[in-house]
Write a protein that holds these residues in place. Structure first.
Motif, PDB file in Angstrom:
ATOM      1  N   GLU A 219      41.510  26.758  14.351  1.00 34.57           N
ATOM      2  CA  GLU A 219      41.792  26.546  12.924  1.00 34.57           C
ATOM      3  C   GLU A 219      40.931  25.419  12.361  1.00 34.57           C
ATOM      4  O   GLU A 219      40.419  25.513  11.251  1.00 34.57           O
ATOM      5  N   TYR A 220      40.785  24.343  13.140  1.00 35.73           N
ATOM      6  CA  TYR A 220      39.957  23.218  12.697  1.00 35.73           C
ATOM      7  C   TYR A 220      38.515  23.677  12.513  1.00 35.73           C
ATOM      8  O   TYR A 220      37.880  23.396  11.483  1.00 35.73           O
ATOM      9  N   ALA A 221      37.976  24.366  13.517  1.00 33.31           N
ATOM     10  CA  ALA A 221      36.576  24.791  13.458  1.00 33.31           C
ATOM     11  C   ALA A 221      36.340  25.741  12.288  1.00 33.31           C
ATOM     12  O   ALA A 221      35.332  25.635  11.573  1.00 33.31           O
ATOM     13  N   TYR A 222      37.278  26.671  12.061  1.00 30.99           N
ATOM     14  CA  TYR A 222      37.130  27.620  10.954  1.00 30.99           C
ATOM     15  C   TYR A 222      37.144  26.901   9.605  1.00 30.99           C
ATOM     16  O   TYR A 222      36.277  27.116   8.750  1.00 30.99           O
ATOM     17  N   LYS A 223      38.135  26.039   9.405  1.00 31.67           N
ATOM     18  CA  LYS A 223      38.243  25.360   8.111  1.00 31.67           C
ATOM     19  C   LYS A 223      37.084  24.402   7.877  1.00 31.67           C
ATOM     20  O   LYS A 223      36.617  24.239   6.750  1.00 31.67           O
ATOM     21  N   LYS A 224      36.603  23.782   8.949  1.00 23.87           N
ATOM     22  CA  LYS A 224      35.457  22.884   8.823  1.00 23.87           C
ATOM     23  C   LYS A 224      34.205  23.678   8.436  1.00 23.87           C
ATOM     24  O   LYS A 224      33.448  23.262   7.537  1.00 23.87           O
ATOM     25  N   CYS A 225      33.972  24.806   9.084  1.00 27.60           N
ATOM     26  CA  CYS A 225      32.811  25.644   8.735  1.00 27.60           C
ATOM     27  C   CYS A 225      32.922  26.142   7.306  1.00 27.60           C
ATOM     28  O   CYS A 225      31.941  26.134   6.549  1.00 27.60           O
ATOM     29  N   LYS A 226      34.107  26.576   6.913  1.00 23.70           N
ATOM     30  CA  LYS A 226      34.292  27.107   5.563  1.00 23.70           C
ATOM     31  C   LYS A 226      34.093  26.017   4.509  1.00 23.70           C
ATOM     32  O   LYS A 226      33.487  26.256   3.464  1.00 23.70           O
ATOM     33  N   LEU A 227      34.590  24.825   4.805  1.00 21.52           N
ATOM     34  CA  LEU A 227      34.435  23.714   3.875  1.00 21.52           C
ATOM     35  C   LEU A 227      32.962  23.335   3.723  1.00 21.52           C
ATOM     36  O   LEU A 227      32.469  23.166   2.595  1.00 21.52           O
ATOM     37  N   GLN A 270      52.767  14.758   2.671  1.00 20.41           N
ATOM     38  CA  GLN A 270      52.661  13.966   3.887  1.00 20.41           C
ATOM     39  C   GLN A 270      51.220  13.537   4.092  1.00 20.41           C
ATOM     40  O   GLN A 270      50.316  14.357   4.073  1.00 20.41           O
ATOM     41  N   LEU A 271      50.998  12.244   4.319  1.00 20.58           N
ATOM     42  CA  LEU A 271      49.638  11.741   4.459  1.00 20.58           C
ATOM     43  C   LEU A 271      49.365  11.160   5.836  1.00 20.58           C
ATOM     44  O   LEU A 271      48.215  10.962   6.199  1.00 20.58           O
ATOM     45  N   GLU A 272      50.406  10.903   6.613  1.00 19.95           N
ATOM     46  CA  GLU A 272      50.209  10.350   7.945  1.00 19.95           C
ATOM     47  C   GLU A 272      50.042  11.483   8.945  1.00 19.95           C
ATOM     48  O   GLU A 272      50.934  12.307   9.128  1.00 19.95           O
ATOM     49  N   VAL A 273      48.882  11.519   9.584  1.00 24.32           N
ATOM     50  CA  VAL A 273      48.524  12.643  10.445  1.00 24.32           C
ATOM     51  C   VAL A 273      49.083  12.456  11.853  1.00 24.32           C
ATOM     52  O   VAL A 273      49.084  11.352  12.402  1.00 24.32           O
ATOM     53  N   CYS A 274      49.547  13.541  12.448  1.00 23.23           N
ATOM     54  CA  CYS A 274      49.964  13.552  13.845  1.00 23.23           C
ATOM     55  C   CYS A 274      48.718  13.512  14.715  1.00 23.23           C
ATOM     56  O   CYS A 274      47.906  14.452  14.686  1.00 23.23           O
ATOM     57  N   GLN A 275      48.554  12.427  15.485  1.00 22.39           N
ATOM     58  CA  GLN A 275      47.335  12.275  16.272  1.00 22.39           C
ATOM     59  C   GLN A 275      47.225  13.322  17.374  1.00 22.39           C
ATOM     60  O   GLN A 275      46.133  13.733  17.748  1.00 22.39           O
ATOM     61  N   ARG A 276      48.348  13.758  17.886  1.00 18.17           N
ATOM     62  CA  ARG A 276      48.309  14.785  18.926  1.00 18.17           C
ATOM     63  C   ARG A 276      47.784  16.099  18.362  1.00 18.17           C
ATOM     64  O   ARG A 276      46.921  16.746  18.951  1.00 18.17           O
ATOM     65  N   PHE A 277      48.332  16.487  17.214  1.00 20.97           N
ATOM     66  CA  PHE A 277      47.858  17.727  16.593  1.00 20.97           C
ATOM     67  C   PHE A 277      46.410  17.579  16.153  1.00 20.97           C
ATOM     68  O   PHE A 277      45.605  18.507  16.269  1.00 20.97           O
ATOM     69  N   SER A 278      46.060  16.412  15.639  1.00 15.58           N
ATOM     70  CA  SER A 278      44.692  16.165  15.179  1.00 15.58           C
ATOM     71  C   SER A 278      43.687  16.359  16.296  1.00 15.58           C
ATOM     72  O   SER A 278      42.601  16.916  16.084  1.00 15.58           O
ATOM     73  N   ALA A 279      44.025  15.921  17.497  1.00 12.53           N
ATOM     74  CA  ALA A 279      43.092  16.004  18.620  1.00 12.53           C
ATOM     75  C   ALA A 279      43.082  17.368  19.277  1.00 12.53           C
ATOM     76  O   ALA A 279      42.034  17.863  19.693  1.00 12.53           O
ATOM     77  N   PHE A 280      44.269  18.003  19.380  1.00 11.52           N
ATOM     78  CA  PHE A 280      44.386  19.205  20.199  1.00 11.52           C
ATOM     79  C   PHE A 280      44.718  20.476  19.427  1.00 11.52           C
ATOM     80  O   PHE A 280      44.625  21.574  19.966  1.00 11.52           O
ATOM     81  N   GLY A 281      45.169  20.347  18.178  1.00 15.01           N
ATOM     82  CA  GLY A 281      45.620  21.527  17.449  1.00 15.01           C
ATOM     83  C   GLY A 281      46.981  21.989  17.902  1.00 15.01           C
ATOM     84  O   GLY A 281      47.409  23.097  17.595  1.00 15.01           O
ATOM     85  N   ASP A 294      48.560  19.136   8.814  1.00 13.39           N
ATOM     86  CA  ASP A 294      47.680  19.767   7.826  1.00 13.39           C
ATOM     87  C   ASP A 294      46.225  19.634   8.277  1.00 13.39           C
ATOM     88  O   ASP A 294      45.648  18.546   8.261  1.00 13.39           O
ATOM     89  N   THR A 295      45.635  20.744   8.698  1.00 14.82           N
ATOM     90  CA  THR A 295      44.266  20.712   9.212  1.00 14.82           C
ATOM     91  C   THR A 295      43.274  20.282   8.142  1.00 14.82           C
ATOM     92  O   THR A 295      42.281  19.595   8.444  1.00 14.82           O
ATOM     93  N   ASP A 296      43.504  20.658   6.900  1.00 15.24           N
ATOM     94  CA  ASP A 296      42.618  20.235   5.813  1.00 15.24           C
ATOM     95  C   ASP A 296      42.607  18.713   5.688  1.00 15.24           C
ATOM     96  O   ASP A 296      41.557  18.087   5.538  1.00 15.24           O
ATOM     97  N   LEU A 297      43.801  18.134   5.757  1.00 14.13           N
ATOM     98  CA  LEU A 297      43.905  16.674   5.666  1.00 14.13           C
ATOM     99  C   LEU A 297      43.236  16.011   6.874  1.00 14.13           C
ATOM    100  O   LEU A 297      42.559  14.994   6.740  1.00 14.13           O
ATOM    101  N   ILE A 298      43.423  16.603   8.043  1.00  9.89           N
ATOM    102  CA  ILE A 298      42.810  16.062   9.264  1.00  9.89           C
ATOM    103  C   ILE A 298      41.291  16.045   9.135  1.00  9.89           C
ATOM    104  O   ILE A 298      40.626  15.059   9.475  1.00  9.89           O
TER     105      ILE A 298
END
Length: 527
Positions: A219-227, A270-281, A294-298
């Motif tokens: 999801e991160y890679a897809y949204k990053k490429c699309k952005l 929500q603005l505080e990101v979960c570091q576990r999700f941020s690193a691993f999805g 929120d992957t967009d926020l990450i």
């Protein structure tokens, strides 16, 4: 952020398989490349999937593929449009609900994960497309309308095949739809190199080693490429951009379509990101986590933090020169299991967290879970998730497994433009189809995870290919079109390894006997 891209996914099951067969075969044969994704009934021993020896990993995956099954198969066919702007694709996405007709193991964690993500087991057992695993049963692989024959059409098409963290996908596909798996990894890769002469590509490898994203879950890679692609289009950049067209489905076909878009998992505001999700999805707390997933926020925070991280490293280097301790060492356990490129992000955001032993234990637990999931990449990352990769199985090895016998219960396209989902009229029109109640219904009963994940995988690949072609001469571009992504050809991502698995036939390995017989049947000659 870029507007969400709504993707029509064709729901394929036993009741409409014959009806949709001609369209699927045409889509495969006319495609430029094909992205695949699977959902599985389990993966077995997660630690064995990450053994130091790659040969031992292969044996563990083979054991899982022989004793478990594919529950859902996603196929995304990307066809390059020659008469449109460069890198414009007509994309057709299919999600096939499958039912193995032999006994297989299904893991409770896999069931839980799939149900949480909308998989309908009642539908699978009532309407799944049945199949038998292993070697060809009486020549049926080459005739009739069934899933093994569709896999044969995939081979005959000789198109490039794209996965995300795809080793487990390929092993399961081989065992379920092709033949009994060979005992040695070298034999398996030799078979693959002949089965798919146009090449195999792994977008997990692409994002890790070529694009070097901060994180590489799907999801991160897809949204990053699309952005990045959307920003380039909006800024009027002279480079190449990915544009996608979909089909407009009318009449009876419209009842088979499920409109999907990449989900946003966090509560609003929500603005505080979960570091576990941020690193691993992935986060073991799931929807109960009080922090944002929120992957967009990450992605935005990752981008905003780059300059700060550079400045911090510079300060640390200067401090070291002056005799200081230089801050937290990257070898510290706070970084265990984190993607290499994610370590600086966790360093900036997580210094306070590392001081708390309970939070530290959670990070280590998440790292262990990610390691387990990473084995499939598409499968354990999500369990397959990474919220993404769709492997259906999570949890620990010692969990109880249930053994079941799976039995069966009881013109098409006119094109419509949705250029990369950029607030186009058609995209808005599709969005209107997704009312709040419909979205809730899809989330509760949808079964198109593998199909949409295949679409995201194909999009990442298409975008990465535009970067390869930037600024090239026409002759060079033509050559690159033929090999697509030369630096990533036949390189499959291996979790925890600095080098990929090369899909090739070496002078020290021979193809398997079962594969040789199949190739001779397909092409009328031995390879």
């Amino acid at each position: 952020m870029a507007a969400s891209l709504v993707v029509p996914v064709v729901d394929v099951h036993n009741d409409n398989f014959k009806e949709l067969w001609p369209a699927m075969v045409v889509a495969i044969k006319t495609s430029s490349f094909i992205a695949l994704d699977t959902e599985l009934s389990g993966l077995g021993n997660r630690k064995a999937l990450l053994a130091e020896s790659v040969e031992d990993r292969y044996k563990a995956i083979c054991h899982a593929a022989r004793s478990r099954s594919i529950l859902s198969l996603g196929i995304a066919c990307y066809k390059k449009q020659d008469l449109k702007a460069a890198d414009t694709y007509l994309v057709q996405v299919y999600n096939l609900t499958l039912l193995c007709s032999e006994e297989y193991i299904i893991e409770p964690q896999s069931v839980q994960f799939l149900v949480q993500h909308g998989f309908d087991f009642n539908k699978q057992y009532a309407h799944g497309i049945s199949y038998l695993k292993g070697n060809n049963k009486g020549g049926l692989d080459y005739h009739g309308v069934h899933i093994r024959a569709l896999f044969t059409e995939l081979l005959r098409s000789r198109k490039p095949l794209v996965f995300h963290n795809g080793l487990i996908d390929m092993v399961f596909l081989y065992q379920c739809f092709y033949a009994h798996l060979p005992d040695r990894l070298a034999t398996f890769t030799a078979d693959l190199s002949e089965m798919f002469p146009a090449g195999i590509y792994d977008t997990k490898y692409v994002t890790e080693f070529e694009l070097r994203f901060t994180a590489s879950y799907l999801e991160y890679a897809y949204k990053k490429c699309k952005l990045d692609n959307s920003r380039s289009v909006t800024s009027g950049g002279a480079g190449r951009h990915v544009h996608v067209d979909f089909c407009q489905y009318a009449g009876l076909m419209s009842s088979y379509i499920d409109y999907r878009e990449c989900p946003v998992a966090s509560p609003q505001g929500q603005l505080e990101v979960c570091q576990r999700f941020s690193a691993f999805g992935y986060c073991p707390n799931g929807n109960q986590c009080p922090l944002s997933h929120d992957t967009d926020l990450i992605i935005l925070q990752d981008e905003q933090g780059k300059n700060e991280k550079r400045k911090k490293r510079k300060r640390q280097r200067e401090k070291k020169r002056g005799g200081g301790d230089g801050g937290v060492a990257e070898g510290s356990s706070v970084f265990d299991g984190a993607p290499e490129n994610k370590v600086p992000h966790m360093e900036v955001e997580g210094e306070e967290e590392k001081a708390n032993e309970n939070q530290q234990a959670e990070v280590d637990l998440c790292a262990e879970t990610e390691t387990e999931r990473d084995g499939k990449g598409n499968g354990v990352e999500d369990m397959k998730t990474e919220s993404e990769e769709n492997v259906a199985g999570g949890g620990h090895t010692n969990s109880t497994n249930s053994t079941i016998t799976a039995t069966r219960g009881g013109e098409i396209h006119s094109k419509v433009n949705t250029e990369d989902g950029e607030d186009s009229g058609e995209s808005r029109k599709c969005s209107e189809l997704l009312t709040k109640s419909e979205e809730q219904k899809k989330a509760e009963a949808g079964t198109h995870r593998a199909g949409f994940d295949a679409f995201m995988t194909g999009y990442i690949f298409a975008y990465s290919c535009t970067l390869v072609k930037q600024g090239g001469e026409k002759e060079e571009e033509k050559e690159q079109d033929e090999s697509w992504h030369p630096a990533c050809l036949n390189k499959v991502y291996l979790s925890g390894k600095a080098v990929p698995l090369n899909v090739m036939k070496s002078t020290f390995s021979k193809s398997s006997k079962a594969h040789g017989q199949k190739i001779e049947m397909l092409w009328g000659k031995k390879m």
